[in-house]
Design an enzyme around this catalytic site. Structure first.
Site, PDB file in Angstrom:
ATOM      1  N   ASP A   1      -4.069   3.864   0.642  1.00 47.70           N
ATOM      2  CA  ASP A   1      -4.576   3.089   0.266  1.00 47.70           C
ATOM      3  C   ASP A   1      -6.203   2.476   0.181  1.00 47.70           C
ATOM      4  OD1 ASP A   1      -4.793   0.108  -0.136  1.00 47.70           O
ATOM      5  OD2 ASP A   1      -3.576  -0.368   1.480  1.00 47.70           O
TER       6      ASP A   1
ATOM      7  N   SER B   1      -1.023  -7.561   0.976  1.00 47.67           N
ATOM      8  CA  SER B   1      -1.915  -6.910   0.191  1.00 47.67           C
ATOM      9  C   SER B   1      -2.687  -9.202   0.223  1.00 47.67           C
ATOM     10  CB  SER B   1      -1.701  -6.921  -0.734  1.00 47.67           C
ATOM     11  OG  SER B   1      -2.838  -6.316  -1.906  1.00 47.67           O
TER      12      SER B   1
ATOM     13  N   HIS C   1      -0.244   2.108  -1.848  1.00 45.94           N
ATOM     14  CA  HIS C   1      -0.821   0.279  -1.596  1.00 45.94           C
ATOM     15  C   HIS C   1       0.881  -0.860  -2.236  1.00 45.94           C
ATOM     16  CE1 HIS C   1      -2.771  -3.781  -1.090  1.00 45.94           C
ATOM     17  NE2 HIS C   1      -1.993  -4.022  -2.149  1.00 45.94           N
TER      18      HIS C   1
END
Length: 321
Positions: free
Chosen positions: A251, A152, A281
């Site tokens: 995601d 991320s 995610h």
């Protein structure tokens, strides 16, 4: 997707959650539930001073029970540049060390909004620059045996650090692994990626949350277009470390992560891109479903072990994690 899991994700996607107001209590919850290290002899805390000496940058060292490679993984955690630390990611780093057979170094960089860009970015850059140019600190004989990995916002930091090292003619790490990375500056309804709309409301990380994270990281919209915040805005994608990019089907960041892979591939950087099916995610830090986490770590280990060079783009596949 499991109906119960889908319901939980929908609750976590409530538009009433405002990360700019709620990040403090979310941090507290994360710290309460953070896993404490087991077998403490395998975990060590170290630090590196910032360039100006104003603060130290904590680094946690995780050694696998069985070391299968002398290579080292340098990990930048996720959390929208706002959440997370070495305690909240201890369990995941231990799993990473065991799954890859490599020592993992986790960087606890400074967080927004108290420390907006470029604070966290500078911390990560400083650690990489020090380690690649002072190999005696890690025992490595070649900087190429150091690889960067991040999820991320951490994936964003990996990409951005590699770009800056390349731009400044500095020593580059051997490989970069980006897991569901942030690579673009806009996550509003004007964003150019379809996944922002189809996955941006019901799967935990919403487009609204992502935009709030970005606004805390860099309040000035014009400055968010810097390639060190939005790697897709770089003018040149060549001469970068071999890349593995892993995205998730559900995601909102899926398309921008894959778009970055295409840019790297087109510039001649050896690049592999996989889309993990039926995942959201943060799947890699959650409970394993159908062995998806172990499959992903197997893919990561295979990428780290391989020595072939070339350039390929691998999109959604049945045998991908």
């Amino acid at each position: 997707m499991n109906p119960i899991v889908k319901l939980i994700l929908k609750l976590l996607s409530s538009p009433k959650i405002d990360m700019q107001e709620d990040y403090v209590w979310v941090r507290k919850l994360q710290n309460i539930f953070a896993a404490k290290p087991k077998n403490n002899y395998r975990v060590f805390d170290r630090s590196i001073y910032s360039e100006d000496g104003s603060h130290s940058i904590p680094i946690r060292v995780f050694h696998p029970k069985e070391r299968k490679s002398d290579d080292i993984l340098l990990f930048f955690h996720g959390g929208g540049w706002v959440l997370g630390n070495n305690d909240t990611y201890t369990k995941d780093c231990m799993k990473m060390a065991e799954s890859t057979g490599r020592t993992v170094l986790s960087v606890d960089y400074r967080k927004a909004p108290e420390y907006p860009f470029p604070a966290g970015f500078e911390d990560c850059y400083r650690v990489v620059d020090i380690l690649t140019n002072n190999l005696e600190l890690t025992g490595l004989t070649d900087a190429k045996k150091l690889s960067l990995i991040g999820n991320s916002a951490g994936g964003n930091l990996v990409a951005a650090v590699c770009l800056r090292l390349r731009d400044e003619g500095k020593t580059l790490p051997g490989k970069q692994i980006l897991i569901n990375p942030v690579t673009y500056w806009d996550h509003t309804e004007q964003a150019p990626f379809e996944s922002i709309y189809v996955n941006g409301f019901d799967y935990g990380l919403t487009s609204k949350k992502m935009q709030e994270y970005m606004e805390m990281y860099e309040p000035d919209e014009a400055l968010r277009k810097s390639p060190y915040i939005s790697p897709l805005m770089a003018a040149d994608f060549s001469d970068l470390p071999d890349a593995l990019i892993i995205t998730s089907e559900f995601d909102p960041l899926r398309d921008e992560g894959e778009a970055y892979g295409v840019k790297l591939k087109e510039a001649g950087t050896y690049t592999r891109v996989f889309q993990a099916q039926e995942t959201v995610h943060d799947y890699l830090t959650g409970p394993s479903v159908n062995g998806i986490v172990s499959k992903t770590y197997k893919l990561i280990k295979e990428f780290l072990d391989e020595s072939l060079k070339g350039s390929e783009y691998i999109g959604k596949q049945n045998d991908a994690p």
